[in-house]
Design an enzyme around this catalytic site. Structure first.
Site, PDB file in Angstrom:
ATOM      1  N   SER A 145       0.866  -1.190   0.000  1.00 24.63           N
ATOM      2  CA  SER A 145       0.000   0.000   0.000  1.00 24.63           C
ATOM      3  C   SER A 145       0.896   1.231   0.000  1.00 24.63           C
ATOM      4  CB  SER A 145      -0.864   0.008   1.266  1.00 24.63           C
ATOM      5  OG  SER A 145      -1.463   1.275   1.446  1.00 24.63           O
ATOM      6  N   TYR A 158      -2.413  -1.168  10.478  1.00 22.97           N
ATOM      7  CA  TYR A 158      -2.322  -1.352   9.020  1.00 22.97           C
ATOM      8  C   TYR A 158      -0.976  -0.806   8.517  1.00 22.97           C
ATOM      9  CZ  TYR A 158      -4.001  -1.234   4.109  1.00 22.97           C
ATOM     10  OH  TYR A 158      -4.177  -1.429   2.751  1.00 22.97           O
TER      11      TYR A 158
HETATM   12  P1  NAI Z   1     -10.986  -6.550  -0.504  1.00 20.02           P
HETATM   13  O1  NAI Z   1     -11.536  -6.412   0.853  1.00 20.02           O
HETATM   14  O2  NAI Z   1     -11.907  -6.594  -1.669  1.00 20.02           O
HETATM   15  O3  NAI Z   1     -10.036  -7.819  -0.622  1.00 20.02           O
HETATM   16  C1  NAI Z   1      -9.316  -8.336   0.445  1.00 20.02           C
HETATM   17  C2  NAI Z   1      -9.234  -9.834   0.235  1.00 20.02           C
HETATM   18  O4  NAI Z   1      -8.453 -10.406   1.273  1.00 20.02           O
HETATM   19  C3  NAI Z   1     -10.623 -10.506   0.271  1.00 20.02           C
HETATM   20  O5  NAI Z   1     -10.710 -11.443  -0.782  1.00 20.02           O
HETATM   21  C4  NAI Z   1     -10.610 -11.219   1.610  1.00 20.02           C
HETATM   22  O6  NAI Z   1     -11.419 -12.384   1.641  1.00 20.02           O
HETATM   23  C5  NAI Z   1      -9.139 -11.582   1.712  1.00 20.02           C
HETATM   24  N1  NAI Z   1      -8.757 -11.946   3.055  1.00 20.02           N
HETATM   25  C6  NAI Z   1      -8.906 -11.222   4.192  1.00 20.02           C
HETATM   26  N2  NAI Z   1      -8.485 -11.935   5.243  1.00 20.02           N
HETATM   27  C7  NAI Z   1      -8.050 -13.121   4.752  1.00 20.02           C
HETATM   28  C8  NAI Z   1      -7.519 -14.281   5.356  1.00 20.02           C
HETATM   29  N3  NAI Z   1      -7.327 -14.365   6.683  1.00 20.02           N
HETATM   30  N4  NAI Z   1      -7.161 -15.324   4.559  1.00 20.02           N
HETATM   31  C9  NAI Z   1      -7.353 -15.267   3.218  1.00 20.02           C
HETATM   32  N5  NAI Z   1      -7.874 -14.180   2.600  1.00 20.02           N
HETATM   33  C10 NAI Z   1      -8.225 -13.137   3.375  1.00 20.02           C
HETATM   34  O7  NAI Z   1      -9.984  -5.323  -0.659  1.00 20.02           O
HETATM   35  P2  NAI Z   1      -8.868  -4.998  -1.757  1.00 20.02           P
HETATM   36  O8  NAI Z   1      -8.838  -3.557  -1.872  1.00 20.02           O
HETATM   37  O9  NAI Z   1      -9.055  -5.797  -2.981  1.00 20.02           O
HETATM   38  O10 NAI Z   1      -7.540  -5.440  -1.001  1.00 20.02           O
HETATM   39  C11 NAI Z   1      -6.538  -6.273  -1.577  1.00 20.02           C
HETATM   40  C12 NAI Z   1      -5.179  -5.843  -1.075  1.00 20.02           C
HETATM   41  O11 NAI Z   1      -4.885  -4.539  -1.577  1.00 20.02           O
HETATM   42  C13 NAI Z   1      -5.050  -5.744   0.451  1.00 20.02           C
HETATM   43  O12 NAI Z   1      -3.800  -6.271   0.853  1.00 20.02           O
HETATM   44  C14 NAI Z   1      -5.099  -4.245   0.706  1.00 20.02           C
HETATM   45  O13 NAI Z   1      -4.411  -3.887   1.884  1.00 20.02           O
HETATM   46  C15 NAI Z   1      -4.406  -3.735  -0.531  1.00 20.02           C
HETATM   47  N6  NAI Z   1      -4.670  -2.339  -0.826  1.00 20.02           N
HETATM   48  C16 NAI Z   1      -5.928  -1.919  -1.175  1.00 20.02           C
HETATM   49  C17 NAI Z   1      -6.136  -0.587  -1.476  1.00 20.02           C
HETATM   50  C18 NAI Z   1      -7.449  -0.033  -1.839  1.00 20.02           C
HETATM   51  O14 NAI Z   1      -7.600   1.197  -1.840  1.00 20.02           O
HETATM   52  N7  NAI Z   1      -8.447  -0.843  -2.184  1.00 20.02           N
HETATM   53  C19 NAI Z   1      -5.030   0.363  -1.464  1.00 20.02           C
HETATM   54  C20 NAI Z   1      -3.776  -0.178  -1.056  1.00 20.02           C
HETATM   55  C21 NAI Z   1      -3.618  -1.491  -0.765  1.00 20.02           C
HETATM   56  C1  BGC Z   2      -6.240   1.495   2.137  1.00 24.05           C
HETATM   57  C2  BGC Z   2      -7.453   2.267   1.673  1.00 24.05           C
HETATM   58  C3  BGC Z   2      -7.110   3.721   1.497  1.00 24.05           C
HETATM   59  C4  BGC Z   2      -5.917   3.854   0.580  1.00 24.05           C
HETATM   60  C5  BGC Z   2      -5.473   5.311   0.432  1.00 24.05           C
HETATM   61  C6  BGC Z   2      -5.131   1.740   1.186  1.00 24.05           C
HETATM   62  O1  BGC Z   2      -4.006   1.029   1.622  1.00 24.05           O
HETATM   63  O2  BGC Z   2      -6.557   0.125   2.169  1.00 24.05           O
HETATM   64  O3  BGC Z   2      -8.463   2.138   2.639  1.00 24.05           O
HETATM   65  O4  BGC Z   2      -8.207   4.398   0.897  1.00 24.05           O
HETATM   66  O5  BGC Z   2      -4.838   3.095   1.088  1.00 24.05           O
HETATM   67  O6  BGC Z   2      -5.303   5.941   1.661  1.00 24.05           O
END
Ligand code: NAI
Ligand code: BGC
Length: 257
Positions: A145, A158
């Site tokens: 991130s 986080y």
């Molecule tokens: P999301 O909530 O759609 O996806 C997260 C995924 O992680 C889900 O499929 C969930 O089931 C899985 N997960 C959570 N706990 C788990 C566990 N214990 N075992 C296996 N799977 C598990 O959110 P998103 O945005 O797709 O997140 C994906 C990655 O991207 C994360 O690591 C998040 O920190 C990162 N990220 C997201 C950003 C955003 O703005 N959406 C920005 C920066 C980083």
């Molecule tokens: C976080 C989001 C956030 C983004 C920008 C990501 O790592 O999961 O919740 O909006 O960073 O701050």
């Protein structure tokens, strides 16, 4: 199937939602066989698998809680048993829990650190053990991130998890480079996915954030999946130990409101 990832096998943690689904779909479209890890949402994982198979691709779904080391190992073992190898690991699963620092509970801290840092640590360990035994090269891509660098008040756990991932990647790049295993981080800014449901429904928080993004919009899953595809492809063979920021310029323009 032809494509930039033809003949490759990729494991994607948290593949049944958000960015993970985008990565799974892009990889499959580029010819990779994909291992879709999910924790609880079997139905979504199955739907993604069916879609890939309908397009002539190969996919399996594997339930695993990456917060548990035994599950991380079983995930990698299942991938190898199904496809005979795994070339690419995308540590994508992640969670965040907002709270005043003074109110963070041990349980919430453990949950965030276990999923976001311990999970990638031990899934990568299991993946690397297999590669070393088979004398194969490999790619590890961590979904970090912007908050591996940039502050995020009220999300201290986080930030600690993603900061740890930043350093883990740098360290392993040096240790694993001689084995022809590369490791890089993707650092997304604000991307439209379920993790941001609260933000997307809160205009008072969303508008100031959008004003901080020079490109004037949140990112899409496809924006991030395109970068993840490049990092898995032969074009990225000489890249390791790096973080690739994909945030519309947010990290260069951050200021408190
Ligand atoms: P999301 O909530 O759609 O996806 C997260 C995924 O992680 C889900 O499929 C969930 O089931 C899985 N997960 C959570 N706990 C788990 C566990 N214990 N075992 C296996 N799977 C598990 O959110 P998103 O945005 O797709 O997140 C994906 C990655 O991207 C994360 O690591 C998040 O920190 C990162 N990220 C997201 C950003 C955003 O703005 N959406 C920005 C920066 C980083
Ligand atoms: C976080 C989001 C956030 C983004 C920008 C990501 O790592 O999961 O919740 O909006 O960073 O701050």
């Amino acid at each position: 199937m032809s494509g930039r990832l033809a003949g490759k096998v990729a494991i994607v943690t948290g593949g049944s939602s958000g960015i993970g689904t985008g990565v799974v779909e892009h990889y499959a479209a580029e010819g990779a066989s994909v291992v879709i890890n999910y924790r609880g949402d079997e139905k979504s994982a199955d739907e993604i698998k069916s879609k890939i198979e309908g397009n002539g691709g190969k996919a399996i779904c594997v339930q695993a809680d990456v917060a548990k080391v035994a599950d991380c190992q079983a995930l990698v073992d299942t991938a190898w048993n199904a496809f005979g190898k795994a070339d690419i690991l995308v540590n994508n699963a992640g969670v965040e829990k907002g709270s005043e620092f003074v109110d963070v509970s041990e349980a919430d801290y453990d949950m965030v650190l276990d999923v976001n840092l311990k999970g990638p640590f031990f899934t990568t360990q299991a993946f690397v053990k297999r590669l070393l035994t088979a004398n194969l090269p490999g790619r590890v891509i961590n979904m970090s991130s912007v908050h591996e660098d940039m502050v995020f008040p009220h999300f201290a756990s986080y930030c600690a998890s993603k900061g740890g991932l930043r350093m883990l990647t740098r360290d392993l790049a040096v240790e694993l480079g001689p084995k022809n295993i590369t490791i890089n981080n993707i650092a997304p800014g604000a991307i439209i996915t379920p993790i941001n449901t609260g933000l997307l429904n809160d205009k008072a928080k969303l508008d100031p954030l959008l004003r901080n993004i020079p490109l004037g919009r949140m990112g899409t899953v496809d924006d991030v999946a395109g970068l993840a595809t490049f990092l898995a492809s032969d074009e990225a063979a000489y890249i390791t130990g790096s973080t690739f920021i994909i945030d519309g310029g947010l990290i260069r323009n951050y200021h408190e409101q």
